[in-house]
Design an enzyme around this catalytic site. Structure first.
Site, mmCIF file in Angstrom:
data_model
loop_
_atom_site.group_PDB
_atom_site.id
_atom_site.type_symbol
_atom_site.label_atom_id
_atom_site.label_comp_id
_atom_site.label_asym_id
_atom_site.label_seq_id
_atom_site.Cartn_x
_atom_site.Cartn_y
_atom_site.Cartn_z
ATOM 1 C CB SER A 1 -0.890 0.001 1.254
ATOM 2 O OG SER A 1 -1.497 1.263 1.454
ATOM 3 C CE1 TYR B 1 -4.040 -2.176 4.961
ATOM 4 C CE2 TYR B 1 -3.395 0.068 4.392
ATOM 5 C CZ TYR B 1 -3.750 -1.211 4.003
ATOM 6 O OH TYR B 1 -3.806 -1.531 2.666
#
Length: 264
Positions: A137, A150
Protein backbone atom coordinates in the site's frame (compact mmCIF):
# COMPACT_ATOMS: atom_id res chain seq x y z
CA UNK A 1 6.93 -13.02 -17.48
CA UNK A 2 4.40 -14.40 -19.93
CA UNK A 3 1.36 -15.33 -17.81
CA UNK A 4 -0.21 -17.74 -20.32
CA UNK A 5 -0.42 -21.19 -18.75
CA UNK A 6 1.19 -20.11 -15.47
CA UNK A 7 -0.17 -21.57 -12.23
CA UNK A 8 -0.90 -18.64 -9.92
CA UNK A 9 -1.98 -18.79 -6.28
CA UNK A 10 -3.96 -15.62 -5.56
CA UNK A 11 -4.96 -14.97 -1.95
CA UNK A 12 -7.91 -12.73 -1.16
CA UNK A 13 -9.54 -13.46 -4.51
CA UNK A 14 -13.20 -13.19 -3.53
CA UNK A 15 -13.63 -9.42 -3.61
CA UNK A 16 -12.22 -6.01 -4.50
CA UNK A 17 -8.77 -6.00 -6.04
CA UNK A 18 -8.56 -9.80 -5.83
CA UNK A 19 -11.67 -10.39 -7.91
CA UNK A 20 -10.63 -7.85 -10.56
CA UNK A 21 -7.17 -9.35 -10.60
CA UNK A 22 -8.52 -12.88 -11.06
CA UNK A 23 -10.46 -11.75 -14.13
CA UNK A 24 -7.43 -9.95 -15.60
CA UNK A 25 -5.10 -12.91 -15.02
CA UNK A 26 -7.54 -15.46 -16.41
CA UNK A 27 -7.94 -13.36 -19.57
CA UNK A 28 -4.18 -13.74 -20.07
CA UNK A 29 -4.43 -17.52 -19.91
CA UNK A 30 -3.28 -18.07 -16.32
CA UNK A 31 -4.41 -21.14 -14.36
CA UNK A 32 -5.64 -19.78 -11.06
CA UNK A 33 -5.74 -21.19 -7.55
CA UNK A 34 -8.27 -18.82 -5.99
CA UNK A 35 -8.06 -18.39 -2.22
CA UNK A 36 -10.66 -16.73 -0.02
CA UNK A 37 -12.84 -17.23 3.04
CA UNK A 38 -16.22 -17.41 1.26
CA UNK A 39 -16.68 -20.63 -0.73
CA UNK A 40 -19.82 -19.50 -2.56
CA UNK A 41 -18.23 -16.23 -3.65
CA UNK A 42 -15.11 -18.06 -4.82
CA UNK A 43 -17.14 -20.55 -6.84
CA UNK A 44 -19.20 -17.77 -8.44
CA UNK A 45 -15.96 -16.06 -9.41
CA UNK A 46 -14.47 -19.25 -10.84
CA UNK A 47 -17.51 -19.80 -13.04
CA UNK A 48 -17.24 -16.25 -14.39
CA UNK A 49 -13.66 -16.73 -15.56
CA UNK A 50 -12.62 -17.79 -19.05
CA UNK A 51 -12.25 -21.60 -19.15
CA UNK A 52 -13.48 -22.12 -15.55
CA UNK A 53 -12.35 -25.75 -15.62
CA UNK A 54 -8.73 -24.52 -15.52
CA UNK A 55 -9.17 -22.89 -12.12
CA UNK A 56 -9.55 -24.15 -8.53
CA UNK A 57 -10.89 -22.63 -5.32
CA UNK A 58 -9.15 -22.93 -1.95
CA UNK A 59 -11.14 -21.78 1.08
CA UNK A 60 -9.24 -20.94 4.28
CA UNK A 61 -8.99 -18.23 6.95
CA UNK A 62 -5.36 -17.07 6.90
CA UNK A 63 -5.75 -15.31 10.25
CA UNK A 64 -5.57 -18.65 12.05
CA UNK A 65 -2.81 -21.25 12.16
CA UNK A 66 -5.34 -23.93 11.21
CA UNK A 67 -6.45 -21.95 8.17
CA UNK A 68 -2.90 -21.36 7.02
CA UNK A 69 -2.08 -25.05 7.33
CA UNK A 70 -5.24 -25.98 5.41
CA UNK A 71 -4.16 -23.78 2.51
CA UNK A 72 -0.52 -24.87 2.54
CA UNK A 73 -1.49 -28.57 2.46
CA UNK A 74 -4.30 -28.22 -0.09
CA UNK A 75 -3.97 -30.93 -2.80
CA UNK A 76 -4.15 -28.29 -5.56
CA UNK A 77 -0.75 -26.98 -4.44
CA UNK A 78 1.03 -30.34 -4.56
CA UNK A 79 2.20 -29.83 -8.13
CA UNK A 80 3.64 -26.42 -7.32
CA UNK A 81 2.98 -22.87 -8.48
CA UNK A 82 4.74 -20.45 -10.80
CA UNK A 83 3.54 -17.25 -9.12
CA UNK A 84 2.39 -16.49 -5.57
CA UNK A 85 0.38 -13.28 -5.13
CA UNK A 86 -0.05 -12.32 -1.48
CA UNK A 87 -3.09 -10.07 -1.86
CA UNK A 88 -5.36 -10.90 1.10
CA UNK A 89 -5.59 -8.03 3.54
CA UNK A 90 -7.74 -5.97 5.87
CA UNK A 91 -7.72 -2.56 7.52
CA UNK A 92 -9.49 -0.66 10.27
CA UNK A 93 -9.64 3.13 10.09
CA UNK A 94 -9.43 4.48 13.66
CA UNK A 95 -7.04 6.06 16.11
CA UNK A 96 -4.89 3.43 17.84
CA UNK A 97 -6.52 4.00 21.24
CA UNK A 98 -9.94 3.40 19.68
CA UNK A 99 -9.04 -0.01 18.25
CA UNK A 100 -9.60 -3.26 20.10
CA UNK A 101 -6.89 -5.86 20.59
CA UNK A 102 -8.81 -8.13 18.22
CA UNK A 103 -8.86 -5.47 15.48
CA UNK A 104 -5.14 -4.89 15.87
CA UNK A 105 -4.32 -8.61 15.83
CA UNK A 106 -6.51 -9.26 12.79
CA UNK A 107 -4.67 -6.67 10.69
CA UNK A 108 -1.22 -7.88 11.70
CA UNK A 109 -2.05 -11.56 11.26
CA UNK A 110 -3.65 -11.24 7.83
CA UNK A 111 -1.52 -8.45 6.36
CA UNK A 112 1.89 -9.50 7.66
CA UNK A 113 2.13 -12.85 9.43
CA UNK A 114 0.07 -14.81 6.87
CA UNK A 115 2.08 -13.78 3.78
CA UNK A 116 5.39 -14.40 5.57
CA UNK A 117 4.42 -17.90 6.67
CA UNK A 118 2.69 -18.78 3.40
CA UNK A 119 5.72 -17.64 1.41
CA UNK A 120 8.10 -19.64 3.59
CA UNK A 121 5.99 -22.79 3.19
CA UNK A 122 5.63 -22.46 -0.57
CA UNK A 123 9.20 -21.52 -1.47
CA UNK A 124 10.16 -25.18 -2.12
CA UNK A 125 7.13 -25.54 -4.41
CA UNK A 126 7.77 -22.43 -6.52
CA UNK A 127 9.05 -23.18 -9.99
CA UNK A 128 12.19 -21.55 -11.37
CA UNK A 129 11.83 -18.99 -12.81
CA UNK A 130 9.09 -17.94 -10.40
CA UNK A 131 7.59 -14.80 -8.93
CA UNK A 132 6.33 -13.72 -5.52
CA UNK A 133 4.16 -10.61 -5.63
CA UNK A 134 3.39 -8.94 -2.29
CA UNK A 135 0.56 -6.41 -2.46
CA UNK A 136 1.37 -3.53 -0.15
CA UNK A 137 0.00 0.00 0.00
CA UNK A 138 1.07 3.60 -0.33
CA UNK A 139 0.64 3.50 3.46
CA UNK A 140 3.63 1.16 3.49
CA UNK A 141 5.72 4.23 2.68
CA UNK A 142 3.78 6.97 4.48
CA UNK A 143 2.57 6.80 8.07
CA UNK A 144 -0.99 8.15 8.01
CA UNK A 145 -3.17 9.15 11.00
CA UNK A 146 -6.00 6.72 11.63
CA UNK A 147 -4.08 3.87 10.01
CA UNK A 148 -1.27 3.28 12.49
CA UNK A 149 -1.77 -0.50 12.67
CA UNK A 150 -2.42 -0.88 8.95
CA UNK A 151 0.69 1.20 8.21
CA UNK A 152 2.73 -0.98 10.56
CA UNK A 153 1.61 -4.09 8.68
CA UNK A 154 2.31 -2.61 5.24
CA UNK A 155 5.67 -1.09 6.20
CA UNK A 156 6.55 -4.61 7.37
CA UNK A 157 5.50 -6.27 4.11
CA UNK A 158 7.58 -3.76 2.14
CA UNK A 159 10.66 -4.55 4.24
CA UNK A 160 9.96 -8.27 3.95
CA UNK A 161 9.72 -8.02 0.15
CA UNK A 162 12.98 -6.11 -0.12
CA UNK A 163 14.93 -8.39 2.22
CA UNK A 164 13.57 -11.64 0.77
CA UNK A 165 14.29 -10.44 -2.75
CA UNK A 166 17.91 -9.91 -1.77
CA UNK A 167 18.04 -13.31 -0.06
CA UNK A 168 16.78 -15.02 -3.21
CA UNK A 169 19.07 -13.19 -5.63
CA UNK A 170 20.34 -15.67 -8.23
CA UNK A 171 17.86 -18.38 -7.20
CA UNK A 172 15.48 -17.91 -10.12
CA UNK A 173 12.75 -16.48 -7.87
CA UNK A 174 12.05 -12.75 -7.92
CA UNK A 175 10.15 -10.90 -5.21
CA UNK A 176 7.99 -7.98 -6.33
CA UNK A 177 6.31 -5.33 -4.18
CA UNK A 178 3.23 -3.58 -5.55
CA UNK A 179 1.74 -0.64 -3.63
CA UNK A 180 -1.65 0.73 -4.73
CA UNK A 181 -3.10 3.97 -3.39
CA UNK A 182 -6.68 4.41 -2.13
CA UNK A 183 -8.92 1.88 -3.88
CA UNK A 184 -12.71 1.57 -3.86
CA UNK A 185 -13.33 -1.79 -2.18
CA UNK A 186 -15.61 -3.22 0.51
CA UNK A 187 -12.73 -3.05 2.99
CA UNK A 188 -13.12 0.70 3.38
CA UNK A 189 -15.83 2.22 5.56
CA UNK A 190 -18.10 4.96 4.11
CA UNK A 191 -16.30 7.48 6.32
CA UNK A 192 -13.05 6.79 4.44
CA UNK A 193 -14.62 7.67 1.08
CA UNK A 194 -16.20 10.80 2.55
CA UNK A 195 -12.85 11.86 4.03
CA UNK A 196 -11.01 11.22 0.76
CA UNK A 197 -13.60 13.29 -1.12
CA UNK A 198 -13.22 16.22 1.29
CA UNK A 199 -9.42 16.04 1.15
CA UNK A 200 -9.35 15.61 -2.65
CA UNK A 201 -7.68 12.19 -2.46
CA UNK A 202 -8.11 10.21 -5.67
CA UNK A 203 -9.58 6.71 -5.36
CA UNK A 204 -8.85 4.06 -7.99
CA UNK A 205 -11.21 1.29 -9.08
CA UNK A 206 -10.19 -2.33 -8.46
CA UNK A 207 -10.01 -2.81 -12.23
CA UNK A 208 -7.49 0.04 -12.59
CA UNK A 209 -5.34 -1.43 -9.85
CA UNK A 210 -5.56 -4.95 -11.31
CA UNK A 211 -4.47 -3.70 -14.73
CA UNK A 212 -1.38 -2.04 -13.28
CA UNK A 213 -0.56 -5.05 -11.12
CA UNK A 214 -0.68 -7.39 -14.12
CA UNK A 215 1.66 -5.06 -16.00
CA UNK A 216 4.06 -5.17 -13.06
CA UNK A 217 3.95 -8.98 -13.09
CA UNK A 218 4.56 -9.19 -16.83
CA UNK A 219 7.46 -6.73 -16.64
CA UNK A 220 8.73 -8.18 -13.34
CA UNK A 221 9.03 -4.76 -11.71
CA UNK A 222 10.65 -5.10 -8.31
CA UNK A 223 8.98 -2.00 -6.86
CA UNK A 224 5.77 -0.35 -8.03
CA UNK A 225 4.09 2.64 -6.39
CA UNK A 226 0.75 3.53 -7.95
CA UNK A 227 -0.59 7.04 -8.49
CA UNK A 228 0.42 10.65 -8.45
CA UNK A 229 1.02 12.51 -6.12
CA UNK A 230 1.30 9.42 -3.90
CA UNK A 231 4.62 8.45 -5.55
CA UNK A 232 5.96 11.90 -4.76
CA UNK A 233 4.81 11.77 -1.13
CA UNK A 234 6.47 8.38 -0.63
CA UNK A 235 9.78 9.81 -1.86
CA UNK A 236 9.38 13.00 0.17
CA UNK A 237 8.57 10.99 3.29
CA UNK A 238 11.79 9.02 2.85
CA UNK A 239 14.00 12.05 2.19
CA UNK A 240 12.25 14.98 3.93
CA UNK A 241 9.68 13.55 6.37
CA UNK A 242 9.24 16.90 8.09
CA UNK A 243 7.53 18.26 4.98
CA UNK A 244 5.01 15.40 5.09
CA UNK A 245 4.55 15.93 8.85
CA UNK A 246 3.48 19.51 8.20
CA UNK A 247 1.23 18.61 5.28
CA UNK A 248 -0.62 15.96 7.32
CA UNK A 249 -0.82 18.25 10.36
CA UNK A 250 -2.97 20.57 8.25
CA UNK A 251 -5.34 17.65 7.59
CA UNK A 252 -5.33 16.35 11.15
CA UNK A 253 -8.67 17.80 12.27
CA UNK A 254 -10.47 16.48 9.17
CA UNK A 255 -8.99 13.00 9.56
CA UNK A 256 -9.87 12.89 13.26
CA UNK A 257 -13.47 13.93 12.53
CA UNK A 258 -14.03 11.12 10.04
CA UNK A 259 -12.29 8.62 12.34
CA UNK A 260 -14.79 9.65 15.05
CA UNK A 261 -11.93 10.45 17.37
CA UNK A 262 -12.57 13.03 20.06
CA UNK A 263 -9.55 15.18 20.69
CA UNK A 264 -8.47 15.43 24.33
Amino acid sequence: MNLDGKRILLTGASGGIGEALALALAERGAHLLLHGRQPLALERLRLQLPAPERHHTLCADLRSAEGRLALIHHPALESGVDILINNAGTNHFAWLEDQSEEQIASQLELNTLAPLLLTRALLPRLTRPGLIMNVGSSFGGIGYPGYSVYCASKFAIRGFSEALGRELAGSGIKVLHFAPRATRTHLNAPEVYAMNAELGTHTDTPEEVADQLVQSLERERTRTWVGWPEKLFVRLNALLPGLVDRALARQHAVIARFAHHKEA
